[in-house]
Design an enzyme around this catalytic site. Structure first.
Site, mmCIF file in Angstrom:
data_model
loop_
_atom_site.group_PDB
_atom_site.id
_atom_site.type_symbol
_atom_site.label_atom_id
_atom_site.label_comp_id
_atom_site.label_asym_id
_atom_site.label_seq_id
_atom_site.Cartn_x
_atom_site.Cartn_y
_atom_site.Cartn_z
ATOM 1 N N SER A 127 0.820 -1.204 0.000
ATOM 2 C CA SER A 127 0.000 0.000 0.000
ATOM 3 C C SER A 127 0.857 1.257 0.000
ATOM 4 O O SER A 127 1.960 1.275 0.569
ATOM 5 C CB SER A 127 -0.901 0.008 1.238
ATOM 6 O OG SER A 127 -1.526 1.259 1.427
ATOM 7 N N TYR A 152 -2.254 -0.243 10.043
ATOM 8 C CA TYR A 152 -2.469 -0.815 8.709
ATOM 9 C C TYR A 152 -1.205 -0.686 7.869
ATOM 10 O O TYR A 152 -0.722 -1.660 7.277
ATOM 11 C CB TYR A 152 -3.638 -0.115 8.020
ATOM 12 C CG TYR A 152 -3.755 -0.452 6.545
ATOM 13 C CD1 TYR A 152 -4.127 -1.735 6.143
ATOM 14 C CD2 TYR A 152 -3.485 0.501 5.570
ATOM 15 C CE1 TYR A 152 -4.233 -2.053 4.793
ATOM 16 C CE2 TYR A 152 -3.584 0.187 4.224
ATOM 17 C CZ TYR A 152 -3.954 -1.089 3.840
ATOM 18 O OH TYR A 152 -4.042 -1.407 2.497
#
Length: 335
Positions: A127, A152
């Site tokens: 990501s 995350y």
């Protein structure tokens, strides 16, 4: 070719499954169908390819070690796309344990399955969030990313490190793709585009964080799928020029590579919202708020490595992408 796709009922996973089936591959899909968002959307995505002759769907959780290893042993895939994960920056602040289980334990199980079953290539989702506190633009895979701003992001950085260890120890070719703000039809309800579209359509207020001053490298789903398809064809190779005297964070002497996959064109959040208003034919009621914990201020993908290696060329403008999303949104939600 036999391909295993985790998260095959998800936004990106389902689109990739359809593409792989169109290319004539045999696909085994894994998804746990959790309740992070309305399960109906996953079922409807899945329905698009569930009955294809070359597709088999398995409802399983990647956290279940035995289930994962049994699937690898039974189906003997050649290529693995690992897209299953607990997504969302803000939810990681509320429920960190789900990220530790899915993104760390689950990824460990996938790596073990690859190690014991002679997988030719593991391609996995990272990501743009890993860039964290980095403000040097555009973000490059050759930048250091040791300061994540959310759990995350930390789990995605950890995935890259875990993959490297398996590439080094077991000669497993792994390629991590850092996705930059993927959007389009069939996206998740917790993502900005669908949240905004629902609120605007129903006349509700949309919350705009950082007072609308964010920039994002919005990347249309079809351009993401193109990149995934190209990367899968060439397993990662060692970089024999890599040196510990001047270590390159994006390559290694092991068969391990990282790539940014984005549109290479940051868009102001307010321009993104304006394009959505125009496509919907309705103005948004806006509530401006401060930046949220865990949010990266801006994102901008340097995709030079992906272009050089795979001739990757994102083609979809934000205006065209949002128009395609709105066409799907109106039809799917009958509004």
């Amino acid at each position: 070719m036999k391909i295993l796709i985790t998260g095959s009922a998800g936004f990106i996973g389902s689109a990739l499954t359809i593409k792989m089936l169109e290319l004539g591959h045999e696909v085994i899909g894994i998804d746990n169908h959790n309740d992070y968002y309305n399960a109906r959307l996953k079922e409807d995505r899945l329905a698009r390819h569930l009955n294809h002759d070359n597709y088999e769907h398995i409802r399983a959780d990647i956290v279940d070690t035995k289930a994962v290893l049994d699937i690898f042993k039974k189906y003997s895939p050649q290529i693995v796309f690992h897209l299953a994960a607990q997504a969302g920056v803000r939810y990681s602040i509320e429920n960190p344990s789900s990220y530790i289980n899915s993104n760390l334990v689950g990824f460990g199980n996938i790596l073990e399955g690859c190690r014991h079953n002679n997988i030719q290539h593991l391609v996995y989702a990272s990501s743009s969030s890993v860039y964290g506190a980095n403000t040097s633009m555009p973000f490059s895979i050759h930048h250091n990313v040791d300061h994540p701003l959310s759990l995350y992001a930390a789990t995605k950085k950890a995935n890259e490190l875990m993959a490297h260890s398996y590439s080094h120890l077991y000669n497993l070719p792994t390629t991590g793709l850092r996705f930059f703000t993927v959007y389009g039809p069939w996206d998740r309800p917790d993502m900005a585009l669908q949240k905004f579209a629902k609120a605007i359509t129903s006349g509700e207020i949309i919350n705009i964080f950082n007072n609308g001053k964010h920039q994002r490298d919005f990347t249309y789903i079809d351009d993401i799928i193109e990149g995934l398809t190209k990367v899968a064809t060439e397993p990662a190779l060692p970089n024999y020029d890599w040196t510990s005297d001047n270590p390159d964070p994006g390559t290694s002497k092991a068969p391990w590579r990282l790539y940014n996959i984005g549109n290479n064109c940051p868009i102001n959040l307010m321009d993104y919202i304006f394009a959505l208003e125009k496509a919907l034919g309705k103005k948004a009621k806006k509530n401006y708020l401060p930046i949220q914990p865990g949010d990266v201020l801006n994102t901008y993908a340097n995709v030079d490595d992906l272009v050089k290696k795979f001739n990757y060329k994102p083609k979809t403008t934000v205006e065209d992408g949002i128009n395609k999303f709105v066409q799907w949104f109106k039809k799917y939600y009958e509004c």
